[in-house]
Write a protein that holds these residues in place. Structure first.
Motif, PDB file in Angstrom:
ATOM      1  N   HIS A 154     -10.992  10.794   5.454  1.00 54.35           N
ATOM      2  CA  HIS A 154     -11.633   9.943   4.446  1.00 54.35           C
ATOM      3  C   HIS A 154     -10.915   9.967   3.102  1.00 54.35           C
ATOM      4  N   ASP A 155     -10.604  11.142   2.588  1.00 56.12           N
ATOM      5  CA  ASP A 155     -10.012  11.245   1.251  1.00 56.12           C
ATOM      6  C   ASP A 155      -8.635  10.608   1.171  1.00 56.12           C
ATOM      7  N   LYS A 156      -7.797  10.846   2.185  1.00 58.27           N
ATOM      8  CA  LYS A 156      -6.452  10.272   2.166  1.00 58.27           C
ATOM      9  C   LYS A 156      -6.487   8.759   2.375  1.00 58.27           C
ATOM     10  N   VAL A 157      -7.398   8.286   3.220  1.00 57.69           N
ATOM     11  CA  VAL A 157      -7.523   6.844   3.446  1.00 57.69           C
ATOM     12  C   VAL A 157      -8.031   6.160   2.176  1.00 57.69           C
ATOM     13  N   LYS A 158      -8.989   6.788   1.507  1.00 56.88           N
ATOM     14  CA  LYS A 158      -9.510   6.227   0.260  1.00 56.88           C
ATOM     15  C   LYS A 158      -8.411   6.171  -0.802  1.00 56.88           C
ATOM     16  N   GLU A 159      -7.628   7.233  -0.888  1.00 58.68           N
ATOM     17  CA  GLU A 159      -6.525   7.266  -1.846  1.00 58.68           C
ATOM     18  C   GLU A 159      -5.535   6.130  -1.555  1.00 58.68           C
ATOM     19  N   ALA A 160      -5.232   5.914  -0.293  1.00 58.18           N
ATOM     20  CA  ALA A 160      -4.323   4.821   0.087  1.00 58.18           C
ATOM     21  C   ALA A 160      -4.951   3.469  -0.241  1.00 58.18           C
ATOM     22  N   TYR A 161      -6.219   3.317   0.081  1.00 56.16           N
ATOM     23  CA  TYR A 161      -6.934   2.061  -0.170  1.00 56.16           C
ATOM     24  C   TYR A 161      -6.842   1.665  -1.643  1.00 56.16           C
ATOM     25  N   LEU A 162      -6.971   2.636  -2.523  1.00 52.33           N
ATOM     26  CA  LEU A 162      -6.957   2.366  -3.962  1.00 52.33           C
ATOM     27  C   LEU A 162      -5.588   1.924  -4.480  1.00 52.33           C
ATOM     28  N   THR A 163      -4.541   2.075  -3.658  1.00 54.53           N
ATOM     29  CA  THR A 163      -3.201   1.649  -4.082  1.00 54.53           C
ATOM     30  C   THR A 163      -2.884   0.216  -3.652  1.00 54.53           C
ATOM     31  N   ILE A 164      -3.732  -0.415  -2.862  1.00 62.27           N
ATOM     32  CA  ILE A 164      -3.434  -1.763  -2.367  1.00 62.27           C
ATOM     33  C   ILE A 164      -3.352  -2.732  -3.542  1.00 62.27           C
ATOM     34  N   LYS A 165      -2.246  -3.461  -3.561  1.00 66.22           N
ATOM     35  CA  LYS A 165      -2.075  -4.476  -4.608  1.00 66.22           C
ATOM     36  C   LYS A 165      -1.412  -5.704  -3.995  1.00 66.22           C
ATOM     37  N   GLU A 166      -1.771  -6.854  -4.521  1.00 64.25           N
ATOM     38  CA  GLU A 166      -1.141  -8.096  -4.073  1.00 64.25           C
ATOM     39  C   GLU A 166       0.226  -8.221  -4.740  1.00 64.25           C
ATOM     40  N   ILE A 167       1.209  -8.647  -3.961  1.00 65.39           N
ATOM     41  CA  ILE A 167       2.573  -8.811  -4.517  1.00 65.39           C
ATOM     42  C   ILE A 167       3.054 -10.241  -4.328  1.00 65.39           C
TER      43      ILE A 167
ATOM     44  N   ILE B  27       0.863  -1.179   0.000  1.00 74.08           N
ATOM     45  CA  ILE B  27       0.000   0.000   0.000  1.00 74.08           C
ATOM     46  C   ILE B  27       0.900   1.229   0.000  1.00 74.08           C
ATOM     47  N   GLU B  28       0.420   2.296  -0.600  1.00 75.06           N
ATOM     48  CA  GLU B  28       1.126   3.578  -0.583  1.00 75.06           C
ATOM     49  C   GLU B  28       0.234   4.593   0.110  1.00 75.06           C
ATOM     50  N   ALA B  29       0.828   5.333   1.051  1.00 78.64           N
ATOM     51  CA  ALA B  29       0.061   6.328   1.796  1.00 78.64           C
ATOM     52  C   ALA B  29       0.992   7.450   2.252  1.00 78.64           C
ATOM     53  N   TYR B  30       0.397   8.589   2.580  1.00 79.23           N
ATOM     54  CA  TYR B  30       1.183   9.728   3.054  1.00 79.23           C
ATOM     55  C   TYR B  30       1.680   9.519   4.472  1.00 79.23           C
ATOM     56  N   ASN B  31       0.981   8.687   5.253  1.00 78.53           N
ATOM     57  CA  ASN B  31       1.446   8.356   6.590  1.00 78.53           C
ATOM     58  C   ASN B  31       0.919   6.982   6.981  1.00 78.53           C
ATOM     59  N   LYS B  32       1.498   6.428   8.024  1.00 74.60           N
ATOM     60  CA  LYS B  32       1.164   5.050   8.385  1.00 74.60           C
ATOM     61  C   LYS B  32      -0.268   4.907   8.898  1.00 74.60           C
ATOM     62  N   LEU B  33      -0.823   5.920   9.530  1.00 72.00           N
ATOM     63  CA  LEU B  33      -2.195   5.795  10.029  1.00 72.00           C
ATOM     64  C   LEU B  33      -3.206   5.738   8.893  1.00 72.00           C
ATOM     65  N   ASP B  34      -2.967   6.495   7.832  1.00 65.55           N
ATOM     66  CA  ASP B  34      -3.845   6.393   6.656  1.00 65.55           C
ATOM     67  C   ASP B  34      -3.768   4.971   6.089  1.00 65.55           C
ATOM     68  N   ALA B  35      -2.552   4.426   6.043  1.00 67.05           N
ATOM     69  CA  ALA B  35      -2.368   3.067   5.526  1.00 67.05           C
ATOM     70  C   ALA B  35      -3.059   2.051   6.426  1.00 67.05           C
ATOM     71  N   TYR B  36      -2.897   2.184   7.735  1.00 69.31           N
ATOM     72  CA  TYR B  36      -3.504   1.226   8.662  1.00 69.31           C
ATOM     73  C   TYR B  36      -5.028   1.282   8.593  1.00 69.31           C
ATOM     74  N   ALA B  37      -5.571   2.486   8.465  1.00 75.82           N
ATOM     75  CA  ALA B  37      -7.029   2.634   8.349  1.00 75.82           C
ATOM     76  C   ALA B  37      -7.521   1.984   7.048  1.00 75.82           C
ATOM     77  N   ALA B  38      -6.762   2.165   5.965  1.00 75.23           N
ATOM     78  CA  ALA B  38      -7.138   1.529   4.693  1.00 75.23           C
ATOM     79  C   ALA B  38      -7.058   0.002   4.805  1.00 75.23           C
ATOM     80  N   MET B  39      -6.074  -0.507   5.537  1.00 73.96           N
ATOM     81  CA  MET B  39      -5.974  -1.954   5.764  1.00 73.96           C
ATOM     82  C   MET B  39      -7.199  -2.464   6.524  1.00 73.96           C
ATOM     83  N   ALA B  40      -7.661  -1.681   7.475  1.00 74.51           N
ATOM     84  CA  ALA B  40      -8.848  -2.072   8.244  1.00 74.51           C
ATOM     85  C   ALA B  40     -10.052  -2.228   7.319  1.00 74.51           C
ATOM     86  N   ILE B  41     -10.199  -1.315   6.387  1.00 70.93           N
ATOM     87  CA  ILE B  41     -11.300  -1.408   5.428  1.00 70.93           C
ATOM     88  C   ILE B  41     -11.089  -2.608   4.508  1.00 70.93           C
ATOM     89  N   PHE B  42      -9.863  -2.775   4.016  1.00 70.46           N
ATOM     90  CA  PHE B  42      -9.548  -3.853   3.086  1.00 70.46           C
ATOM     91  C   PHE B  42      -9.871  -5.226   3.680  1.00 70.46           C
TER      92      PHE B  42
END
Length: 91
Positions: A78-91, A17-32
């Motif tokens: 919301h906007d930053k978490v959504k932006e991070a969520y959209l970058t999640i990819k399986e590797i 995942i790509e995010a501006y900070n780790k909390l945005d990334a962690y919140a996006a992981m929670a949704i994912f």
């Protein structure tokens, strides 16, 4: 501002995942993972490994601070978490 890349996984699946900070990334992981977080592991970057909450959802929630709940964080960022969520990819 540069985005950080975080590698994380659950069971045998690994994601990035790509995010501006780790909390945005962690919140996006929670949704994912539909908030089913106890078995998520953080792998990279090294600086965040101390945040691992494997089998400890309370620790995950504490990362957001005692005064802010995950829901409040999602509403406020919301906007930053959504932006991070959209970058999640399986590797």
């Amino acid at each position: 501002m540069n985005k950080m890349k975080i590698t994380f996984g659950i069971m045998s699946n690994k994601y990035q995942i790509e995010a501006y900070n780790k909390l945005d990334a962690y919140a996006a992981m929670a949704i994912f993972f539909k908030r089913d977080l106890p078995y998520v592991l953080l792998f990279e970057p090294y600086e965040i490994i101390k945040d691992n909450w494997f089998r400890d959802e309370k620790k995950f929630l504490e990362l957001f601070g005692e005064k802010v709940s995950l829901n409040e964080y999602l509403n406020a960022h919301h906007d930053k978490v959504k932006e991070a969520y959209l970058t999640i990819k399986e590797i």
